[in-house]
Design an enzyme around this catalytic site. Structure first.
Site, PDB file in Angstrom:
ATOM      1  N   GLY B 201      14.282  24.989  56.435  1.00 59.28           N
ATOM      2  CA  GLY B 201      14.802  24.907  55.073  1.00 59.28           C
ATOM      3  C   GLY B 201      16.305  25.004  54.978  1.00 59.28           C
ATOM      4  O   GLY B 201      17.019  24.770  55.956  1.00 59.28           O
ATOM      5  N   LEU B 227       8.254  19.800  55.296  1.00 58.45           N
ATOM      6  CA  LEU B 227       9.687  19.946  55.559  1.00 58.45           C
ATOM      7  C   LEU B 227       9.959  20.591  56.921  1.00 58.45           C
ATOM      8  O   LEU B 227       9.450  21.666  57.229  1.00 58.45           O
ATOM      9  CB  LEU B 227      10.323  20.800  54.449  1.00 58.45           C
ATOM     10  CG  LEU B 227      11.844  20.953  54.525  1.00 58.45           C
ATOM     11  CD1 LEU B 227      12.549  19.628  54.306  1.00 58.45           C
ATOM     12  CD2 LEU B 227      12.320  22.011  53.541  1.00 58.45           C
ATOM     13  N   ASP B 228      10.782  19.934  57.732  1.00 57.52           N
ATOM     14  CA  ASP B 228      11.244  20.466  59.027  1.00 57.52           C
ATOM     15  C   ASP B 228      10.083  20.792  59.971  1.00 57.52           C
ATOM     16  O   ASP B 228      10.221  21.648  60.857  1.00 57.52           O
ATOM     17  CB  ASP B 228      12.110  21.720  58.835  1.00 57.52           C
ATOM     18  CG  ASP B 228      13.349  21.440  58.001  1.00 57.52           C
ATOM     19  OD1 ASP B 228      13.842  20.301  58.045  1.00 57.52           O
ATOM     20  OD2 ASP B 228      13.826  22.358  57.313  1.00 57.52           O
ATOM     21  N   ALA B 229       8.968  20.119  59.785  1.00 61.18           N
ATOM     22  CA  ALA B 229       7.796  20.427  60.600  1.00 61.18           C
ATOM     23  C   ALA B 229       7.317  19.243  61.430  1.00 61.18           C
ATOM     24  O   ALA B 229       6.285  19.322  62.091  1.00 61.18           O
ATOM     25  CB  ALA B 229       6.662  20.917  59.701  1.00 61.18           C
TER      26      ALA B 229
END
Lengths: 284, 284, 284, 284
Positions: B201, B227-229
């Site tokens: 994040g 997100l960001d995964a």
């Protein structure tokens, strides 16, 4: 699991991978790992293949010849065939410093190294209690200029008696003679306490301090006649700062040395190293 | 040199390497690289092979079908066939920070990246002069909550018009919608300024400072809905100390970000990445 | 050489360095190291000074009070005074894994750690022979849900009986109770086998494998009530590739764990760590 | 904020820190950073102090003399006094390779470097468009054996005309003459594309490949008469494998070179470097 390991070298050509893999497949070989490398400078092709032996269609003692006739002859290959058993026999040479010795024995104890250690040889008596605590025989063979030749003869006799496959110099502070080295070509692993080729020879941490480097390192290599010039197996480094004294460089460096040496031993045990000229291929 | 690249996935079995390499050999394929990997967890076999196309015995537009019939069908393979030409088309998305943009353009300029960059899109006008200096069109598409949907539609239109193959988010500070992402599955590379999965994040350097970590990092990954995964392509780290302020973490981190992002682009351009579930295989 | 160590914290102000160094100078103190740090977020000034005790003009048991009256009172300082003697007493807690234990004992053996190790406590009997080989008493205290409270009571009794200064959890696989921790605030060092804050809790190497990270790490931290969330002392990482199995991650990671843990112990022994909130200052 | 920076060197003695810090305190100096170092080999004490100038009680042009009389004379100190303004003037020397140039200009553009770049000098015309895009004058001064002396004279004239404080050789492929170097003692920063002292001289990546090292590096150093032998400012490394070609070593190495060179520039700009013999102290 019993495995066979084939390492080949030949002029690069079409069809090599196909020929090798077909030989394995047609004999019911279950390939566990295959890795290849083309050296663009000399134009040679290298390959390592490892496969399950128990279900293989050719008897263990026939593989070398059959591969030679059916495949190697076609491509004019140099090749070696080996097996992951019986456990190889490793001799350790040490002097007074204990960090590499401890690190190796710790991995031996925990089963990380698939190896037998029939003996440790040292020119000093200091480390005998440690070695004995692991149930390993310790031979104290002090060396002076005068006794060097006879002591090396005794070392070779001990190594041969115990059927030693390879020798690890775990910060052994004697330079081996050309004759000794010739008995174990690419079978003696040394850890040098610098980032070779920087700081060849004695007292590399002092030399590193004096030169004011910002990073120090360690190098595991096979021993050849020329001092600290053999094929490099593994290297690593650690960052230092201006305020680190030589003694601190030594301590910081020892952490690098022991990990680098143990990695080199691991590659050697897994039979993943191929020496080409003065370089090493480390197969994956 | 024109090359063809085959990436396959199937249940692990005997004879796969032999079958693939025989297919290439019998059609006069000169193998340039071959790498394989067995995922022990899911039991699947993966392989990437790259070979010279010009001397290959099967016409370019016949390879996919013939390989499918002769090899893939036998082993129930999933496979992709691609070529190292024409040059892929890469779009860059940026905001205000310039370090990743400069690093990419620098490699583009020096010929390190075999790629075309038909356009750069940004939600801010700041970086237009840099981009224009490289002769690349710059599109300023400001984004607000209200205009986001229409701006993404415009972005997609531009990407399609220019025949863009993949998108690189070079510190683009907008979260892409699920719809946008679905247009480019495993075709959007993002650089996240932390060592994922730590500090997902916004404001990861602030979070890293607050947590008192001694090492910071950066992660290049394919963008997925969460997100960001998405699947991680490359990561690297840098050491920091307690006295480094957040601003210093940002500066230290930017050096990591730009190198990690450019490495990920290089792997993508070389077609060496295979996404498996949420992991990546990076073939060598 | 006997030394005194002063660590101070106060609101940042002019004249602090001058006041502290004048106090030392006027009492004939030979400063061996001085390091300061201003935390810009909280506006506090921190300083560590170490000086020779034998030639110092104030008696050892008067220093704390005199410094308090002459300097600390002026700047409203929090401060601690300690000495580099007698050797601190360290207790080791272990379970079955031996790599951290060996690494610590190896440094203890070679004199790299200036510490006494009066006892090792374990919930498993496996490592007793190793520990005994170093002449250190080994206490086997098996733990079950039912016996946990009584065993912790016994542990605390043993630690107090032996006058233990700090505890090192060398891959001890039990979670300590809030009560146990409260007996040793910032006096229990744990090694967690991940790059915190990523992969808190059990089986971090499995989690790292599943997330597909390209780098794994280890974190030494002081134990606080919240699991794996205490102040980080030291971290390091190692690069991994997609083909590394979880077992290989474990082996690669263990080399990082042992070095990181031993570095944290070294900082603690040198009294160079100051905990501020949930962060650590590591003075140089 | 305007600051003053004092760097001192003298024989180690009691009371130095106290004397310096009292001088600053009594003149209302707000210390921003203080770092000291005792070189145990030569027995010298080193210190760097930086403090706010605007509120300081001594006029800027009086500080040098007053510190000399009140403090330096007492301890027989060598000392330098400097200020963080005006912005220093940096000249870049380049040849054909662009990676270091881009990296420096990128930081210059984003404000990471507090520096002016009045000119770039090159022996090749290739990089002129890049330099001009940043609004910086570019001087093309081709060099042959015959013109070397006259071109260096012209370079020196340009540097003096523009009031250049220091020169950065950003992969400038000419060896500077003894005379040129003597004009800028410890004011010329070079990036050498190897981990010095390994691989001094031309074509270090070829030499590294030939030696079979597993790690390559880069070294930023001040230029002295002896080639690649000046005081090292910063170094870093990258891991390579046997299959990396020389061209790949070059690409991997360039990422190290540019970051190492820019770090060295940052230390120089912050006036945190003290050269002692052939080593550097990098104050924190």
């Amino acid at each position: 699991m019993h495995t066979a390991i084939l390492i080949i070298q030949c002029k690069d050509d079409k069809g090599i991978v196909a020929a090798v893999s077909r030989f394995l497949f047609e004999n019911n070989g279950n390939i566990l790992a295959i890795d290849q490398y083309i050296d663009e400078e000399i134009g040679d092709f290298f390959m390592r293949a490892e496969w399950e032996l128990d279900t293989f269609g050719i008897a263990k003692d026939q593989i070398y010849e059959q591969f030679g006739n059916q495949v190697a002859a076609v491509f004019d290959m140099n090749y070696t065939l080996s097996f992951n058993f019986p456990k190889p026999k490793m001799a350790l040479f040490v002097s007074k410093l204990s960090h590499c010795l401890f690190d190796i024995l710790s991995r031996y104890y925990s089963g990380q190294f698939e190896v037998d250690i029939p003996l440790v040889i040292s020119n000093h008596p200091d480390l005998e209690p440690i070695v004995n605590a692991f149930g390993i025989p310790f031979y104290h063979l002090p060396v002076t200029k005068e006794t060097k030749a006879s002591q090396e003869a005794e070392q070779i006799r001990l190594l041969q008696t115990h059927g030693i496959d390879f020798v690890v110099l775990a910060r052994y502070m004697q330079i081996l003679s050309r004759d000794f080295i010739s008995h174990f070509p690419n079978r003696i692993i040394n850890i040098h306490h610098s980032f070779l080729p920087a700081f060849v020879g004695a007292k590399p941490y002092h030399a590193a301090y004096k030169r004011g480097v910002k990073i120090i390192g360690a190098t595991a290599h096979y021993v050849t006649e020329e001092l600290d010039a053999g094929p490099i197996i593994e290297q690593d480094v650690a960052r230092v700062r201006h305020h680190n004294t030589v003694d601190e460089l030594v301590q910081i460096g020892q952490d690098v040395e022991k990990v680098v040496l143990s990695k080199a031993i691991k590659y050697h045990l897994a039979q993943k190293i191929k020496v080409v000229g003065n370089r090493t291929i480390i197969f994956s």
